[in-house]
Design an enzyme around this catalytic site. Structure first.
Site, PDB file in Angstrom:
ATOM      1  N   ASP A 126      31.733 -23.023  24.811  1.00  0.00           N
ATOM      2  CA  ASP A 126      31.318 -23.977  25.838  1.00  0.00           C
ATOM      3  C   ASP A 126      30.779 -25.214  25.118  1.00  0.00           C
ATOM      4  OD1 ASP A 126      30.381 -24.976  28.419  1.00  0.00           O
ATOM      5  OD2 ASP A 126      28.380 -24.388  27.737  1.00  0.00           O
TER       6      ASP A 126
ATOM      7  N   ASP B 231      28.548 -28.157  26.839  1.00  0.00           N
ATOM      8  CA  ASP B 231      27.258 -28.683  27.273  1.00  0.00           C
ATOM      9  C   ASP B 231      26.134 -27.690  27.019  1.00  0.00           C
ATOM     10  OD1 ASP B 231      28.735 -30.817  28.085  1.00  0.00           O
ATOM     11  OD2 ASP B 231      28.692 -30.307  30.217  1.00  0.00           O
TER      12      ASP B 231
END
Length: 320
Positions: free
Chosen positions: A73, A75
């Site tokens: 991922d 963020d």
């Protein structure tokens, strides 16, 4: 239906593989139709950034491990804060939209992150507002600006610890992909700058190289990430039991659950509890016991939004 674009540096898959890959993805997914959409989107909308020149090799090449990979991922996992908000700050400084436009978008995002509720209507509203930033702009223009904004606002926000984890997989001969809800063009820039294999991200529709303000499918978020990873694994011949996934968010539990090894990085409260219950590894690169205790991702997201608003307002005051 979820759709995802995959950006890679070593070419795109062959069209004749589409039926085979979609079938494989369908077997791995509880929702075969969604997996089919993801597989088709990866074939039809592949992005291939220009390869950067490589220095002469001084060490023997790494032996490739073709059936294992890592998925990260972005963020609050690979990057401090939210990449789309750093991008929005850069656009505001370049007068691509007014400070009031940015403030309205920021308020919607603050309610979404702090409230912790992901209603379809709320996600749809946020998505439409985000797309309005680039509607009518060319893809080439946004990619060029994205490169500048990465240097200005993102490069210094990469978590050194997470970057080291990605490098560990690369050094082991494994491929590494980013899997994120951020636009695939921006995700591709981040992946290329970090020397990763590629990126899976949300696809904004373009016609003749100009953004329309609509998405191809939905955001790459939640269960859609799991479907995308399954489809990519089918396409690339990966053994998901030998793969690893990294995230900070409870929303990514579906993706973390489809691989053999899951790692919670800078986890929010929900993911920290899930990781403990399931015996997943936890890595926290944030400083301070309080930060680790309260689960900073939502706070970081709101802080990035506040910064974006402040940047826009400050720019307007200076211009006046």
């Amino acid at each position: 239906m979820e759709a995802v674009c995959v950006s890679r540096w070593r070419g795109r898959g062959k069209g004749r593989e589409r039926e085979r890959l979609a079938a494989l993805a369908g077997e791995a997914s509880a929702d075969a139709a969604v997996a089919m959409e993801a597989a088709v989107a990866m074939e039809a909308a592949a992005v291939e950034p220009e390869a950067e020149p490589r220095p002469p090799e001084t060490q023997p090449p790494v032996q490739q491990d073709l059936t294992a990979a890592a998925f990260f991922d972005v963020d609050n996992t690979m990057m401090m804060g939210a990449s789309i908000f750093h991008f929005a700050r850069g656009l505001a400084a370049r007068k691509y939209f007014s400070s009031s436009d940015l403030a309205g978008f920021a308020w919607q995002q603050v309610k979404f992150r702090v409230g912790g509720r992901e209603s379809h209507q709320g996600v749809q509203s946020s998505r439409e507002q985000a797309l309005s930033f680039v509607a009518g702009r060319t893809v080439d223009e946004m990619v060029a600006i994205g490169e500048e904004i990465y240097d200005e606002l993102m490069a210094d926000r990469i978590w050194a610890g997470t970057r080291a984890l990605a490098q560990m997989h690369l050094d082991a001969g494994q491929r590494v992909w980013l899997v994120t809800a951020t636009p695939v063009e921006l995700a591709a820039i981040i992946a290329r700058r970090l020397g990763l294999t590629g990126a899976l991200g949300t696809v904004a529709e373009s016609v003749d190289g100009v953004y329309t303000g609509r998405l191809v499918g939905d955001m790459l978020h939640g269960r859609a990430k799991a479907h995308a990873v399954r489809a990519l694994a089918a396409r690339e011949g990966l053994n998901l039991r030998r793969c690893t996934a990294y995230s900070d968010s409870q929303n990514d539990v579906p993706m973390l659950s489809v691989v053999g090894a899951a790692v919670a990085v800078n986890p929010d409260a929900g993911l920290r509890e899930t990781a403990r219950n399931r015996g997943w590894e936890i890595r926290d690169f944030r400083t301070g016991r309080k930060a680790a205790r309260i689960g900073v991702p939502s706070v970081l997201g709101a802080g990035a939004l506040a910064g974006a608003v402040a940047a826009g307002l400050a720019y307007r005051r200076r211009a006046a």
